[in-house]
Design a protein around this motif. Sequence first.
Motif, mmCIF file in Angstrom:
data_model
loop_
_atom_site.group_PDB
_atom_site.id
_atom_site.type_symbol
_atom_site.label_atom_id
_atom_site.label_comp_id
_atom_site.label_asym_id
_atom_site.label_seq_id
_atom_site.Cartn_x
_atom_site.Cartn_y
_atom_site.Cartn_z
ATOM 1 N N ALA A 1 2.060 6.696 -6.844
ATOM 2 C CA ALA A 1 0.631 7.811 -7.542
ATOM 3 C C ALA A 1 0.790 8.839 -7.136
ATOM 4 O O ALA A 1 0.212 9.453 -7.779
ATOM 5 C CB ALA A 1 -0.714 7.097 -6.463
ATOM 6 N N ARG B 1 -1.899 -1.595 -6.012
ATOM 7 C CA ARG B 1 -3.978 -1.557 -5.980
ATOM 8 C C ARG B 1 -4.436 -2.675 -5.468
ATOM 9 O O ARG B 1 -4.693 -3.344 -5.080
ATOM 10 C CB ARG B 1 -4.540 -0.190 -5.724
ATOM 11 N N SER C 1 0.949 10.222 -3.851
ATOM 12 C CA SER C 1 -0.168 10.503 -3.305
ATOM 13 C C SER C 1 0.710 10.487 -1.204
ATOM 14 O O SER C 1 1.499 9.434 -1.272
ATOM 15 C CB SER C 1 -1.493 9.485 -2.752
ATOM 16 N N GLY C 2 0.436 10.770 -0.380
ATOM 17 C CA GLY C 2 1.187 11.034 0.494
ATOM 18 C C GLY C 2 1.980 12.196 0.471
ATOM 19 O O GLY C 2 2.354 13.328 0.137
ATOM 20 N N THR D 1 1.260 -1.308 -0.189
ATOM 21 C CA THR D 1 -0.344 -0.235 0.049
ATOM 22 C C THR D 1 1.277 1.543 -0.067
ATOM 23 O O THR D 1 0.649 2.268 -0.841
ATOM 24 C CB THR D 1 -0.458 0.078 1.583
ATOM 25 N N ALA D 2 1.693 1.099 0.872
ATOM 26 C CA ALA D 2 3.074 2.244 1.353
ATOM 27 C C ALA D 2 3.654 2.087 -0.121
ATOM 28 O O ALA D 2 3.373 3.254 -1.190
ATOM 29 C CB ALA D 2 4.306 2.355 2.147
ATOM 30 N N ASP E 1 1.169 4.053 -2.878
ATOM 31 C CA ASP E 1 0.374 5.086 -2.728
ATOM 32 C C ASP E 1 1.974 6.222 -3.794
ATOM 33 O O ASP E 1 1.555 7.271 -3.954
ATOM 34 C CB ASP E 1 0.932 6.130 -1.027
ATOM 35 N N VAL F 1 0.680 1.306 -10.114
ATOM 36 C CA VAL F 1 -0.026 1.909 -8.971
ATOM 37 C C VAL F 1 -1.600 0.939 -9.518
ATOM 38 O O VAL F 1 -1.394 0.651 -8.491
ATOM 39 C CB VAL F 1 -0.670 3.277 -9.547
ATOM 40 N N HIS G 1 5.328 14.765 -1.463
ATOM 41 C CA HIS G 1 4.674 14.214 -3.321
ATOM 42 C C HIS G 1 3.965 15.630 -3.804
ATOM 43 O O HIS G 1 2.395 15.319 -4.068
ATOM 44 C CB HIS G 1 3.871 12.862 -3.758
#
Length: 156
Positions: A101, A128, A103-104, A94-95, A98, A124, A107
């Motif tokens: 992508a 997922r 996100s987090g 998941t990390a 992310d 990605v 970024h």
Amino acid sequence: MKLGEALADRADGTRRVEQLRGRITANARFQEGETPAEDAGALLDELDEVLGRLETLIRRINRTNAAVEVPGVGTLTDALARRDVLRMRHAAVTAAADAAAGSGRGHAVRQLRSELKMLAALPVADLRGRADGLARELRELDVLIQRTNWEADLRE
């Protein structure tokens, strides 16, 4: 007693230990001429009793985990190890998804056309999907573990 009951008792015992520890710490010293709210020595004695019962309970839980079989997995100990690793694998995938992508934290989105474009080094959508599969496997294993906890008798 069922294993599930013993696990609940262990959680209660652990909470009780933490409460007693806090109360002992709060009453270990007091100002001259004052009286402590509680007797720290009596609290220590109570802590010893709770810890003794907790140790016995943990030993019995561990013996049960090592002996009870979970269908298609092995022993309950094997299932618990598998669940721990699945959780770590799910978190890592998941990390990675992310991060790929964008996100987090850390970024930033491109503000100007002149800024360099960031590209994903990992697929990605595939990550997922993999994370979803791991989450499903984790849920199914957790159900098996919980069922076993409430069906298995605690060993001596």
